[in-house]
Scaffold this active site. Structure first.
Site, PDB file in Angstrom:
ATOM      1  N   ASP A  16      -0.696   7.018  -3.399  1.00  0.00           N
ATOM      2  CA  ASP A  16      -1.319   6.594  -4.512  1.00  0.00           C
ATOM      3  C   ASP A  16      -1.721   7.023  -5.370  1.00  0.00           C
ATOM      4  O   ASP A  16      -1.768   7.469  -6.921  1.00  0.00           O
ATOM      5  CB  ASP A  16      -2.849   6.547  -3.434  1.00  0.00           C
ATOM      6  N   HIS A  36       0.984  -1.133  -0.248  1.00  0.00           N
ATOM      7  CA  HIS A  36       0.304   0.111   0.084  1.00  0.00           C
ATOM      8  C   HIS A  36       0.616   1.434  -0.174  1.00  0.00           C
ATOM      9  O   HIS A  36       2.084   0.705   0.231  1.00  0.00           O
ATOM     10  CB  HIS A  36      -1.036  -0.323   1.112  1.00  0.00           C
TER      11      HIS A  36
END
Length: 381
Positions: free
Chosen positions: A167, A137
């Site tokens: 992200d 992540h």
């Protein structure tokens, strides 16, 4: 056979068709940005929805899109996606490397149907390298790039910058730049290609200036010791009397002079150029800010070029007079959310529709994209 059509839209990408294979994080945000810019984005949701999903009614990363549900593990699922890919300009997927190929919708299969297709791949580690197949992540990706290690004070662990740095900044935005550049190439030369957008690559690229400064000897490779990482007392945040914060960015001499004058620490003005006195300057600045509330200091610096601003919360930000005047935030369907950005003089953008509900647009997409088989089978709605 009917002629495929695209619904009228708004924005510079009106007429561009984007196929999004549902995922979480940077892929959906990138597709939202393309949709905000006017592209006709069709999201292929999986039965049951993706993991970590919020209530679809509130997932604004799916605004301005349409949704169909296809089970790629079913017998005819890959064929339905390939039918859509044959009519798309851009495809966006965020699977681990090799997964799309195993599902039968990888680049080779799609390009066999549509050689002009831009195939955008969004991952954390990239399509190759020792970590390519490993799960991860945002926080792990940016940790390896050195950017997470730049943030925070030297006496505490690096703070977590939500998932904005990896992200979205290092991932989504680089994917969008990449697929639009590849779309330009495809329209000029007639051939599509694969765009490998890795968060580790994009986040590293964001730090290009810092790497240059480090090579020049003007950036120390440790936290809280540099001009832009909190080490400088006139570029940072300070607590106020009511437990809130002010942000200071008075880097240039003229802005710094205004800052120390309005704050009332003119006797420390000469400390700007002497880093050995930065500690005492920081203490003086901190003490002054603690003497009044955030709103009182906001009033002091209002209308000046001291480069000082209040630190607002997410719920406060839409009500700031400047952001309200610009319409930086908008309300749609009862949800306050950021308006599309950037802005265009000839092809303005807007929030046209709320979050797409999984499978709600199957019949409409089947008609508009001329894929009648989309309405057949157990996944059709």
């Amino acid at each position: 056979m009917t002629t495929a059509t695209t619904p009228p839209g708004q924005g510079p990408l009106t007429g561009v068709r984007v196929l999004e294979l549902a995922g979480i994080g940077p892929g959906p945000f990138a597709a939202m940005l393309l949709a905000d810019l006017g592209a006709d984005v069709v999201r292929v949701d999986r039965p049951g929805g993706p993991g970590l999903a919020i209530d679809p009614a509130y997932d604004v990363t799916n605004r301005n899109k349409r949704s169909v549900v296809v089970d790629l593990k079913s017998e005819d699922g890959p064929a339905r996606v390939l039918d859509l890919a044959a009519r798309a300009d851009i495809l966006v997927e965020g699977y681990r490397p090799g997964v799309a190929e195993r599902l039968g919708v990888g680049p080779d299969a799609c390009h066999a149907r549509n050689p002009r297709l831009v195939y955008g791949r969004m991952t954390g580690w990239g399509q190759d390298g020792p970590l390519a197949a490993r799960a991860g992540h945002d926080i792990a990706y940016i940790a390896l790039t050195g950017t997470l290690g730049m943030i925070g004070t030297p006496d505490a662990p690096p703070p977590v910058p939500a998932n904005l740095l990896g992200d979205y900044a290092g991932g989504s935005l680089y994917l969008v730049v990449g697929v639009l550049a590849a779309l330009h190439h495809a329209r000029a030369g007639g051939t599509g290609q694969v765009v490998d957008a890795a968060i580790v690559d994009g986040t590293s690229h964001l730090a290009a200036m810092i790497h240059g400064m480090a090579a020049a000897g003007s950036w120390q490779d440790r936290r809280g010791a540099n001009l832009l990482d909190g080490g400088c007392p006139y570029y940072g945040t300070y607590e106020t009397a009511d437990g809130r914060y002010m942000a200071v960015g008075a880097l240039e001499p003229q802005f710094y002079d205004t800052f120390v004058r309005l704050l009332g620490v003119e006797d420390h003005a000469d400390s700007r150029k002497d880093w050995t006195r930065w500690g005492e300057l920081r203490e003086a600045v901190a003490a002054r800010f603690r003497s009044r509330t955030r709103d009182e200091w906001t009033a002091v610096f209002d209308g000046t070029d001291a480069c000082v601003a209040p630190v607002l919360s997410l719920t406060e930000a839409p009500h700031h007079p400047h952001l309200a005047a610009r319409g930086t935030f908008t309300d749609h369907g009862g949800i306050t959310q950021p308006a599309p950005a950037p802005r265009f003089s000839a092809t303005p953008t807007t929030v046209r529709t709320g979050p797409a509900r999984p499978g709600a647009d199957t019949a409409e997409v089947a008609h508009d994209w001329d894929v009648p088989d989309l309405t057949k089978g157990p996944d059709a709605r």
